[in-house]
Design an enzyme around this catalytic site. Structure first.
Site, PDB file in Angstrom:
ATOM      1  N   TYR A 119      -2.273  -1.657  10.008  1.00 43.62           N
ATOM      2  CA  TYR A 119      -2.040  -2.249   8.344  1.00 43.62           C
ATOM      3  C   TYR A 119      -1.235  -1.698   7.367  1.00 43.62           C
ATOM      4  O   TYR A 119       0.128  -2.905   7.586  1.00 43.62           O
ATOM      5  CB  TYR A 119      -3.277  -1.803   7.292  1.00 43.62           C
TER       6      TYR A 119
ATOM      7  N   SER B 191       0.878  -1.073   0.040  1.00 38.64           N
ATOM      8  CA  SER B 191       0.101  -0.358  -0.031  1.00 38.64           C
ATOM      9  C   SER B 191       0.508   1.350   0.545  1.00 38.64           C
ATOM     10  O   SER B 191       2.148   1.325   0.627  1.00 38.64           O
ATOM     11  CB  SER B 191      -1.206  -0.201   1.632  1.00 38.64           C
TER      12      SER B 191
END
Length: 318
Positions: free
Chosen positions: A184, A171
């Site tokens: 995350y 990400s």
């Protein structure tokens, strides 16, 4: 990062010519006679990537927990002329992953390209996380331990054959250190640094590790944060185009421009980026989903200041 707006499995003529001049193969050339294992293939990026690879002539091995949804993906791959095999697996179960690897190698003999796409994202501030250690455990399990277990299963064959690629879908938040995403991005960053270490060890084996720092993608994973309905985001098909270019180009890293800028700026002067991140943190609150309550009608409203901030940091999830 490319917008990847071309139809899955195809390339526009000018783009194909440029890629050829640079020495990059087309997607059909890159996946011909290749076995491509894609996790999280029942929806979103994984499904779209499977369809694109199948349309280009690759054989896709579809992995996710739900067999019915995987079969639906397989039908879509077959509808564009591709070949797909369904391998249901709960990737939160390490023993199940070992069985998956054994079954795949027994049935297909090898994995040429592994796309670690399955993942879990949690958007929750520190203030709401003091009693939620399990958030950190479950993100680490799916985003880090599961792909590690898979890689340990397929890398020996890749190294022996002197050919292979592992694509880890990460990400842009790892580069920008986005607030509220601590659990995350920590799990994704762990996978990233492991790939760096392993790349040094497998360099002579023609095994390539590629990390894709994906921008925000409009998938079911982001649906609980209704605010993101107002954010610019890639479609799953555009994101799949990025994955396909990673297959053909075999780069070490793929990221949007703002991610590269943030990473370099953070290395030079983290205090400035701390202020930017703090600004984003204060502009966008915790969602009611993160608070465990139903979303109100106005949960997704943006102020003029927050709209400007989103445009300046396009692709970043705040």
């Amino acid at each position: 990062m490319s917008n990847a707006l071309n139809k899955p499995g195809t390339e526009s003529t000018p783009h194909a010519i440029v890629r050829s001049l640079r020495g990059h193969p087309s997607l059909p050339d890159a996946v011909r006679d290749k076995l491509v294992l894609i996790t999280g293939a029942s929806s979103g990026i994984g499904e779209a990537a499977a369809i694109a690879v199948g349309a280009a002539g690759g054989t896709v091995l579809l992995v996710a927990r739900g067999e019915e949804k995987l079969r639906a993906t397989a039908a879509k791959v077959e509808s564009v002329g591709g070949v797909a095999h369904v391998h249901p697996c709960d990737l939160t179960d390490l023993d199940a992953i070992d069985k998956l690897v054994a079954d795949v190698l027994a049935q297909h003999g090898r994995v040429d390209i592994l796309v670690n796409n399955a993942g879990r994202s949690i958007r929750r501030s520190l203030a709401l996380s003091y009693d939620r250690f399990h958030d950190y455990q479950r993100t680490m399990q799916l985003n880090y331990f599961a792909p590690v277990r898979l890689m340990l299963g397929v890398l020996p064959g890749m190294r022996e054959r002197k050919s292979g690629q592992v694509i880890n879908i990460s990400s842009v938040g790892v580069l920008t250190r986005a607030p509220r995403f601590g659990a995350y991005i920590a799990s994704k960053a762990a996978l990233d640094t492991l790939a760096d270490a392993w790349q040094a060890e497998t360099q002579d084996d023609n095994v390539r590790f590629t990390t894709v720092y994906m921008s925000l993608v409009r998938t079911p994973m982001i649906a609980p944060t209704t605010l993101y309905q107002k954010f610019p985001a890639l479609t799953p098909e555009q994101a799949a185009g990025v994955v396909c270019e990673a297959i053909t180009d075999r780069p070490r890293r793929v990221s949007p421009a703002f991610g590269r800028f943030a990473f370099l700026a953070d290395a030079i002067t983290p205090e400035i980026l701390d202020s930017v991140r703090n600004r984003g943190f204060k502009l966008f609150g915790d969602s009611t989903a993160a608070k465990g309550r139903p979303a109100p009608v106005d949960d997704d409203k943006l102020t003029p200041a927050s709209k400007a901030f989103v445009e300046a940091t396009r692709g970043v999830h705040w």
